[in-house]
Every structure is written in structure tokens, then in C-alpha cells.
Design a protein around this motif. Structure first.
Motif, PDB file in Angstrom:
ATOM      1  N   MET A  63     -35.397 -35.156 138.685  1.00 43.87           N
ATOM      2  CA  MET A  63     -35.291 -34.945 137.245  1.00 43.87           C
ATOM      3  C   MET A  63     -36.333 -33.909 136.816  1.00 43.87           C
ATOM      4  O   MET A  63     -37.519 -34.052 137.106  1.00 43.87           O
ATOM      5  CB  MET A  63     -35.525 -36.259 136.492  1.00 43.87           C
ATOM      6  N   THR A  64     -35.892 -32.874 136.157  1.00 41.01           N
ATOM      7  CA  THR A  64     -36.801 -31.811 135.723  1.00 41.01           C
ATOM      8  C   THR A  64     -37.637 -32.283 134.546  1.00 41.01           C
ATOM      9  O   THR A  64     -37.347 -33.291 133.904  1.00 41.01           O
ATOM     10  CB  THR A  64     -36.005 -30.564 135.318  1.00 41.01           C
ATOM     11  N   ARG A  65     -38.701 -31.476 134.281  1.00 38.07           N
ATOM     12  CA  ARG A  65     -39.580 -31.822 133.172  1.00 38.07           C
ATOM     13  C   ARG A  65     -38.809 -31.799 131.846  1.00 38.07           C
ATOM     14  O   ARG A  65     -39.012 -32.660 130.986  1.00 38.07           O
ATOM     15  CB  ARG A  65     -40.742 -30.837 133.122  1.00 38.07           C
ATOM     16  N   THR A  66     -37.912 -30.848 131.676  1.00 37.23           N
ATOM     17  CA  THR A  66     -37.123 -30.756 130.443  1.00 37.23           C
ATOM     18  C   THR A  66     -36.218 -31.973 130.289  1.00 37.23           C
ATOM     19  O   THR A  66     -36.086 -32.553 129.206  1.00 37.23           O
ATOM     20  CB  THR A  66     -36.271 -29.480 130.455  1.00 37.23           C
TER      21      THR A  66
ATOM     22  N   LYS B  91     -36.687 -34.932 131.587  1.00 34.05           N
ATOM     23  CA  LYS B  91     -37.519 -36.083 131.277  1.00 34.05           C
ATOM     24  C   LYS B  91     -37.902 -36.105 129.802  1.00 34.05           C
ATOM     25  O   LYS B  91     -37.898 -37.151 129.144  1.00 34.05           O
ATOM     26  CB  LYS B  91     -38.783 -36.061 132.143  1.00 34.05           C
ATOM     27  N   SER B  92     -38.226 -34.934 129.273  1.00 32.56           N
ATOM     28  CA  SER B  92     -38.626 -34.850 127.868  1.00 32.56           C
ATOM     29  C   SER B  92     -37.479 -35.258 126.955  1.00 32.56           C
ATOM     30  O   SER B  92     -37.671 -35.990 125.978  1.00 32.56           O
ATOM     31  CB  SER B  92     -39.080 -33.429 127.554  1.00 32.56           C
ATOM     32  N   VAL B  93     -36.284 -34.775 127.296  1.00 29.67           N
ATOM     33  CA  VAL B  93     -35.109 -35.130 126.494  1.00 29.67           C
ATOM     34  C   VAL B  93     -34.847 -36.635 126.567  1.00 29.67           C
ATOM     35  O   VAL B  93     -34.552 -37.293 125.559  1.00 29.67           O
ATOM     36  CB  VAL B  93     -33.868 -34.345 126.973  1.00 29.67           C
ATOM     37  N   PHE B  94     -34.978 -37.193 127.770  1.00 28.73           N
ATOM     38  CA  PHE B  94     -34.731 -38.626 127.965  1.00 28.73           C
ATOM     39  C   PHE B  94     -35.739 -39.465 127.168  1.00 28.73           C
ATOM     40  O   PHE B  94     -35.364 -40.435 126.499  1.00 28.73           O
ATOM     41  CB  PHE B  94     -34.815 -38.969 129.446  1.00 28.73           C
TER      42      PHE B  94
ATOM     43  N   PHE C 283     -34.968 -39.311 123.542  1.00 22.27           N
ATOM     44  CA  PHE C 283     -33.796 -40.138 123.246  1.00 22.27           C
ATOM     45  C   PHE C 283     -34.179 -41.615 123.164  1.00 22.27           C
ATOM     46  O   PHE C 283     -33.759 -42.335 122.249  1.00 22.27           O
ATOM     47  CB  PHE C 283     -32.727 -39.920 124.317  1.00 22.27           C
ATOM     48  N   VAL C 284     -34.978 -42.072 124.137  1.00 25.24           N
ATOM     49  CA  VAL C 284     -35.402 -43.468 124.150  1.00 25.24           C
ATOM     50  C   VAL C 284     -36.211 -43.795 122.892  1.00 25.24           C
ATOM     51  O   VAL C 284     -36.025 -44.846 122.264  1.00 25.24           O
ATOM     52  CB  VAL C 284     -36.217 -43.780 125.418  1.00 25.24           C
ATOM     53  N   VAL C 285     -37.121 -42.907 122.516  1.00 25.36           N
ATOM     54  CA  VAL C 285     -37.938 -43.126 121.317  1.00 25.36           C
ATOM     55  C   VAL C 285     -37.055 -43.228 120.080  1.00 25.36           C
ATOM     56  O   VAL C 285     -37.246 -44.113 119.226  1.00 25.36           O
ATOM     57  CB  VAL C 285     -38.973 -42.000 121.151  1.00 25.36           C
ATOM     58  N   LEU C 286     -36.067 -42.339 119.970  1.00 27.51           N
ATOM     59  CA  LEU C 286     -35.167 -42.364 118.822  1.00 27.51           C
ATOM     60  C   LEU C 286     -34.369 -43.668 118.770  1.00 27.51           C
ATOM     61  O   LEU C 286     -34.157 -44.245 117.697  1.00 27.51           O
ATOM     62  CB  LEU C 286     -34.215 -41.162 118.871  1.00 27.51           C
ATOM     63  N   VAL C 287     -33.925 -44.116 119.926  1.00 29.99           N
ATOM     64  CA  VAL C 287     -33.170 -45.381 119.983  1.00 29.99           C
ATOM     65  C   VAL C 287     -34.048 -46.550 119.538  1.00 29.99           C
ATOM     66  O   VAL C 287     -33.609 -47.418 118.770  1.00 29.99           O
ATOM     67  CB  VAL C 287     -32.619 -45.624 121.404  1.00 29.99           C
TER      68      VAL C 287
END
Length: 215
Positions: free
Chosen positions: A1-4, A6-9, A12-16
């Protein structure tokens, strides 16, 4: 998994999580809106999902009895006929509680028309309660005051003798603690207040369980 990725993931988790917490926080406002709409529509099945009727009945009995007891104590040194009237009202607590521990009674309570302990008192007719309702209480912020929240104009047939139709109430809604949500109604500065009390029934489920006629 790239750094980008991971950042998106992580984003997303924080928003959820934030959305979930927001929904949990807003859940009593949503429950209040749903039960009010269901009560105004006399949708008994939905009302039953949001009202603990045995608990509400016990609360009404206690509150109305205390209200009439205070009224008798105040009037002991006054008009004897007023005392007799209050005593008659005390004898009719059972029928009054029975009439308010119903979808009609729930609609009245959530529209600013609580029981007053008057002899022969019953909740107003369905059409009169629904006429002024329709306020969307979901999404209100905690402790936000809303003027004119849909209190109905009650016909004489829905009131005890000599009882005036109430003015549109002011309402204040907010958490008392994590498991208790309170909606307080007041018709004007200096007027008596009363509260409808909701209790958490699960993480996001709430039920109307009591009233407080002392505000």
C-alpha cells in the motif's frame, strides 16, 4: 500500500468515525422527530417503538398526584370549593393517566399540552393537535430554543371547563447525561414549564419514559 493510498484510507476511516459519532449524538433528536410525527398521525405501531408506556404511565400517575397534592395544600386556607374540586380531581387520576398514556396523550405532551390535573381532562382531539404540528425537530442543536414549535389551537371540546387554549410554546432540547435526553416546554416568561424525558435504549435508540410537570 502506497503512502497516498494509506493517507486516503486513514482519511476515509476518520470521516466514517466522525459521521458515526455525529449520528449517535443526533439520535435523540431524530427519535423525537419520529415519535412526534407518528403521534400526530396516530401511528400507534411507530409510537410504541419510541414510548415505554408502562414507565410513562407510572411517571404520569406520580406527577399528576403530586400536582394535585400541592394544589390541595395551597388551597386549604382558601376557597373550600376549590379544595373540593382538587379532591375530585385526585379521585380521577386513574382515568386521566389512562387517557394520556396513549398516542393521543403522547401527541399532546409533545405539542405543549401536558395534563393539568383538571377534573374530566383528556388530551385534545387528533385533528386539533395535528393542525399546528409538523415542526422538524431532528437536526436541532443541543439546547437550541425554537419558538412556535407547532402547538395546536385546541377546541373547547378538548379542554376541561374553563381551560384556555395554550399559546405556542418555546422548547429547549438537550442531553441531561449520556443516557437521558430532555425536552422542556414553556409558553412564556414566568409561566410553568414541563419536560418530556427520553431514555437511551441501545446505542442509537431512545424512548419517551417520563414527564416532569415541574419543568
Amino acid at each position: 500500500m502506497t503512502r497516498t493510498t494509506k493517507s486516503v484510507f486513514v482519511t476515509f476511516v476518520v470521516l466514517v468515525v466522525v459521521a458515526a459519532l455525529g449520528f449517535v449524538y443526533a439520535s435523540p433528536y431524530i427519535a423525537l422527530d419520529r415519535v412526534k410525527r407518528a403521534a400526530d398521525a396516530r401511528d400507534a405501531q411507530t409510537v410504541n417503538e419510541y414510548v415505554d408506556f408502562p414507565a410513562l404511565r407510572d411517571s404520569l400517575k406520580q406527577q399528576v398526584t403530586e400536582l394535585l397534592t400541592r394544589r390541595i395544600d395551597i388551597q386549604k386556607s382558601g376557597n373550600p370549593l376549590a379544595v373540593i374540586g382538587a379532591m375530585i380531581g385526585a379521585a380521577l387520576v386513574g382515568p386521566l393517566v389512562d387517557s394520556y398514556a396513549t398516542p393521543d396523550g403522547v401527541a399532546a405532551i409533545l405539542n405543549g399540552i401536558p395534563p393539568r390535573g383538571n377534573p374530566g381532562e383528556r388530551p385534545p382531539a387528533p385533528a386539533s393537535v395535528a393542525a399546528g404540528s409538523g415542526t422538524d425537530t431532528a437536526g436541532s442543536s443541543a439546547n437550541a430554543v425554537t419558538n412556535g414549535t407547532g402547538s395546536p389551537t385546541v377546541p373547547a371540546s378538548g379542554l376541561a371547563s374553563g381551560q384556555e387554549a395554550p399559546k405556542p410554546p418555546q422548547t429547549t432540547a438537550g442531553y441531561r447525561d449520556f443516557n437521558t435526553f430532555v425536552v422542556t416546554y414553556q409558553h412564556g416568561a414566568g409561566d410553568a414549564r414541563y419536560s418530556a424525558i427520553f431514555r437511551r435504549s441501545g446505542l442509537i435508540s431512545w424512548k419517551l419514559v417520563a414527564v416532569d410537570l415541574n419543568g
